[in-house]
Scaffold this motif. Structure first.
Motif, PDB file in Angstrom:
ATOM      1  N   GLY A 214     -41.755  89.232  40.601  1.00  0.00           N
ATOM      2  CA  GLY A 214     -42.840  88.681  39.738  1.00  0.00           C
ATOM      3  C   GLY A 214     -44.048  88.564  40.725  1.00  0.00           C
ATOM      4  O   GLY A 214     -45.262  88.291  40.354  1.00  0.00           O
ATOM      5  N   HIS A 215     -43.803  88.144  41.903  1.00  0.00           N
ATOM      6  CA  HIS A 215     -44.970  87.956  42.813  1.00  0.00           C
ATOM      7  C   HIS A 215     -45.539  89.212  43.853  1.00  0.00           C
ATOM      8  O   HIS A 215     -46.279  88.858  44.617  1.00  0.00           O
ATOM      9  CB  HIS A 215     -44.662  86.597  43.711  1.00  0.00           C
ATOM     10  CG  HIS A 215     -44.547  85.699  42.727  1.00  0.00           C
ATOM     11  ND1 HIS A 215     -45.528  84.982  42.462  1.00  0.00           N
ATOM     12  CD2 HIS A 215     -43.306  85.223  42.110  1.00  0.00           C
ATOM     13  CE1 HIS A 215     -44.833  83.853  41.508  1.00  0.00           C
ATOM     14  NE2 HIS A 215     -43.531  84.159  41.379  1.00  0.00           N
ATOM     15  N   MET A 216     -45.290  90.638  43.349  1.00  0.00           N
ATOM     16  CA  MET A 216     -45.535  91.423  44.155  1.00  0.00           C
ATOM     17  C   MET A 216     -47.268  91.598  43.823  1.00  0.00           C
ATOM     18  O   MET A 216     -47.635  91.199  42.558  1.00  0.00           O
ATOM     19  CB  MET A 216     -45.094  92.939  43.728  1.00  0.00           C
ATOM     20  CG  MET A 216     -45.261  93.373  42.330  1.00  0.00           C
ATOM     21  SD  MET A 216     -44.739  95.005  42.224  1.00  0.00           S
ATOM     22  CE  MET A 216     -43.068  94.974  41.856  1.00  0.00           C
TER      23      MET A 216
ATOM     24  N   ILE B 222     -52.904  83.961  36.807  1.00  0.00           N
ATOM     25  CA  ILE B 222     -52.582  82.501  36.364  1.00  0.00           C
ATOM     26  C   ILE B 222     -51.668  82.119  37.422  1.00  0.00           C
ATOM     27  O   ILE B 222     -51.196  80.582  37.413  1.00  0.00           O
ATOM     28  CB  ILE B 222     -52.167  82.248  35.069  1.00  0.00           C
ATOM     29  CG1 ILE B 222     -50.942  82.964  34.724  1.00  0.00           C
ATOM     30  CG2 ILE B 222     -53.519  82.665  33.904  1.00  0.00           C
ATOM     31  CD1 ILE B 222     -50.260  82.212  33.570  1.00  0.00           C
ATOM     32  N   CYS B 223     -51.184  82.599  38.320  1.00  0.00           N
ATOM     33  CA  CYS B 223     -50.071  82.248  39.292  1.00  0.00           C
ATOM     34  C   CYS B 223     -50.936  81.278  40.345  1.00  0.00           C
ATOM     35  O   CYS B 223     -51.851  81.379  40.939  1.00  0.00           O
ATOM     36  CB  CYS B 223     -49.720  83.309  40.194  1.00  0.00           C
ATOM     37  SG  CYS B 223     -48.533  82.948  41.543  1.00  0.00           S
ATOM     38  N   PRO B 224     -50.225  79.956  40.389  1.00  0.00           N
ATOM     39  CA  PRO B 224     -50.920  79.080  41.313  1.00  0.00           C
ATOM     40  C   PRO B 224     -50.652  79.502  43.057  1.00  0.00           C
ATOM     41  O   PRO B 224     -51.534  78.734  43.585  1.00  0.00           O
ATOM     42  CB  PRO B 224     -50.223  77.795  40.921  1.00  0.00           C
ATOM     43  CG  PRO B 224     -48.883  78.252  40.276  1.00  0.00           C
ATOM     44  CD  PRO B 224     -48.949  79.435  39.887  1.00  0.00           C
ATOM     45  N   TYR B 225     -49.891  80.489  43.154  1.00  0.00           N
ATOM     46  CA  TYR B 225     -49.658  80.684  44.648  1.00  0.00           C
ATOM     47  C   TYR B 225     -50.747  81.979  45.178  1.00  0.00           C
ATOM     48  O   TYR B 225     -51.109  82.004  46.019  1.00  0.00           O
ATOM     49  CB  TYR B 225     -48.413  81.151  44.831  1.00  0.00           C
ATOM     50  CG  TYR B 225     -47.528  79.629  44.632  1.00  0.00           C
ATOM     51  CD1 TYR B 225     -47.277  79.187  45.913  1.00  0.00           C
ATOM     52  CD2 TYR B 225     -47.078  79.292  43.569  1.00  0.00           C
ATOM     53  CE1 TYR B 225     -46.543  77.668  45.826  1.00  0.00           C
ATOM     54  CE2 TYR B 225     -45.987  78.371  43.381  1.00  0.00           C
ATOM     55  CZ  TYR B 225     -46.045  77.396  44.445  1.00  0.00           C
ATOM     56  OH  TYR B 225     -45.141  76.452  44.573  1.00  0.00           O
ATOM     57  N   HIS B 226     -50.793  82.999  44.349  1.00  0.00           N
ATOM     58  CA  HIS B 226     -51.481  84.407  44.591  1.00  0.00           C
ATOM     59  C   HIS B 226     -52.451  84.674  43.336  1.00  0.00           C
ATOM     60  O   HIS B 226     -52.262  84.428  42.211  1.00  0.00           O
ATOM     61  CB  HIS B 226     -50.188  85.135  44.602  1.00  0.00           C
ATOM     62  CG  HIS B 226     -48.965  84.974  45.362  1.00  0.00           C
ATOM     63  ND1 HIS B 226     -47.896  84.732  44.364  1.00  0.00           N
ATOM     64  CD2 HIS B 226     -48.793  84.490  46.559  1.00  0.00           C
ATOM     65  CE1 HIS B 226     -46.965  84.455  45.142  1.00  0.00           C
ATOM     66  NE2 HIS B 226     -47.521  84.271  46.169  1.00  0.00           N
ATOM     67  N   LYS B 227     -53.614  85.392  43.913  1.00  0.00           N
ATOM     68  CA  LYS B 227     -54.384  85.773  43.067  1.00  0.00           C
ATOM     69  C   LYS B 227     -53.820  87.310  42.705  1.00  0.00           C
ATOM     70  O   LYS B 227     -53.480  88.013  43.706  1.00  0.00           O
ATOM     71  CB  LYS B 227     -55.740  86.135  43.538  1.00  0.00           C
ATOM     72  CG  LYS B 227     -56.525  84.766  43.767  1.00  0.00           C
ATOM     73  CD  LYS B 227     -57.917  84.954  44.272  1.00  0.00           C
ATOM     74  CE  LYS B 227     -58.544  83.642  44.292  1.00  0.00           C
ATOM     75  NZ  LYS B 227     -60.071  83.379  44.874  1.00  0.00           N
ATOM     76  N   GLY B 228     -53.792  87.659  41.382  1.00  0.00           N
ATOM     77  CA  GLY B 228     -53.597  89.136  41.105  1.00  0.00           C
ATOM     78  C   GLY B 228     -52.082  89.543  41.486  1.00  0.00           C
ATOM     79  O   GLY B 228     -51.840  90.807  41.706  1.00  0.00           O
ATOM     80  N   CYS B 229     -51.053  88.568  41.310  1.00  0.00           N
ATOM     81  CA  CYS B 229     -49.806  88.931  41.197  1.00  0.00           C
ATOM     82  C   CYS B 229     -49.179  89.467  40.023  1.00  0.00           C
ATOM     83  O   CYS B 229     -49.714  89.008  38.902  1.00  0.00           O
ATOM     84  CB  CYS B 229     -48.836  88.078  42.018  1.00  0.00           C
ATOM     85  SG  CYS B 229     -48.553  86.579  40.844  1.00  0.00           S
ATOM     86  N   LEU B 230     -47.914  90.276  40.069  1.00  0.00           N
ATOM     87  CA  LEU B 230     -47.599  90.771  38.859  1.00  0.00           C
ATOM     88  C   LEU B 230     -47.334  89.671  37.724  1.00  0.00           C
ATOM     89  O   LEU B 230     -47.830  89.772  36.486  1.00  0.00           O
ATOM     90  CB  LEU B 230     -46.294  91.346  38.992  1.00  0.00           C
ATOM     91  CG  LEU B 230     -45.447  92.101  37.780  1.00  0.00           C
ATOM     92  CD1 LEU B 230     -46.382  92.953  37.176  1.00  0.00           C
ATOM     93  CD2 LEU B 230     -44.343  92.417  38.337  1.00  0.00           C
TER      94      LEU B 230
HETATM   95 ZN    ZN Z   1     -47.559  84.870  42.237  1.00  0.00          ZN
END
Ligand code: ZN
Ligand code: ADP
Length: 290
Positions: A153-155, A169-177
């Motif tokens: 999910g975080h690719m 909307i991931c709090p860790y990454h911009k533009g992850c799956l």
């Molecule tokens: Zn992510």
């Protein structure tokens, strides 16, 4: 053999009694509140049911390393009440039967490859696109765990210029799956629930643009023979054709194997009517007892 099955999700827990043929005798769903409240209710369900083993497929992150002190735990989950909760140990002590433990997505994948359309396929990937995004991976007949377990999910994706929510909307990454394609991301991007956007083609074209990238990365990394897409968002059936077309376009004829060439059989919906998770737990339990 009577087997207990527990599909432990972040919003609800599904528990069932069944057998290794995939038959479910009884099933119940209870909300996931906090461990002190929810776990005893689940234990009550399984007690006195004469089960020989229990299979658990659990939301994560989880610890799957049998040599670890925290094996069978939910670890540092964003669901605060559940951080470092010993799920497998709780049921193993409470029921006194073998307990098998894996990720929720590996459970669904195991259900599909044991009882569903992917039966007998030892190289397959199961994605869920729902409140979050994750995937279970089977390679040469083995569910893949690795150092922890895959977190596909975080690719990271290539973001489209006209995306109104370019960071996701991931709090860790911009533009992850997950940050770009999960149900809540669709809702934030377009201002309505995904289910209410059925007739807006822009929504599904962009969704498929991102999911196709995930299909390509999955294909070139893992060489599966089938990719199964489940979860609430994939109830939008029109997505399948869009994803297939965009995946084929991105692969650009680079791969020649028969599986990838037959996109309709390569990227497919889940086939067990949302029972793939709980049925996978039956198989997990059966394998633990055998
Ligand atoms: Zn992510
Ligand atoms: P979870 O991931 O929590 O286990 P689901 O797989 O049902 O549960 O996913 C829930 C998400 O899927 C929500 O964000 C919801 O908006 C979305 N969803 C549910 N049904 C549909 C649908 N028919 N069409 C589009 N999106 C849907």
């Amino acid at each position: 053999m009577r087997i207990g099955a527990l599909e432990a999700g972040g919003t609800k827990m599904v528990c069932a009694i069944g057998d290794e043929s995939g038959r479910i005798y009884e099933q119940k769903s209870i909300p996931t509140v906090k461990p002190e409240e929810t776990l005893p209710q689940l234990l009550d369900f399984f007690r006195d049911k004469d089960i020989e083993a229990l299979g658990i497929a659990c939301f994560g992150p989880v610890d799957l390393d049998e040599n670890s002190k925290t094996y069978g735990y939910i670890t540092d989950t964003p669901k605060e009440a559940w951080v470092y909760t010993d799920i497998a140990g709780y049921f193993s002590r409470g029921l006194g039967v073998p307990v098998a433990f894996d990720t929720d997505v590996n459970g669904s994948l195991l259900g599909e490859v044991t009882y569903g359309q992917a039966k007998g396929i030892g190289d397959a990937v199961y994605y869920t696109i729902g409140t979050g995004v994750g995937a279970g991976v089977m390679s040469s007949g083995n569910l893949v765990h690795g150092a922890q377990h895959p977190e596909v999910g975080h690719m990271l994706l290539r973001v489209r210029e006209d995306d109104p929510l370019p960071d996701g909307i991931c709090p860790y990454h911009k533009g992850c799956l997950e940050g770009m394609t999960c149900g809540p991301a669709i809702e934030k991007r377009w201002g309505k629930k995904a289910i209410e956007l059925k007739d807006d083609p822009r929504v599904w074209d962009l969704e498929a643009y991102y999911l196709a990238q995930a299909m390509v990365t999955t294909t070139v990394m893992l060489s599966p023979k089938m990719i199964i897409l489940g979860g609430g968002v994939m109830h939008q059936e029109q997505l399948f054709q869009l994803i297939r077309e965009k995946t084929a376009a991105l692969l650009n004829d680079y791969l020649k194997n028969d599986h990838v060439r037959d996109m309709n059989c390569y990227i497919v919906p889940a086939s067990l009517h949302d029972d793939q998770g709980i049925m996978g737990c039956l198989k997990l339990g059966f394998d633990a007892a055998s």
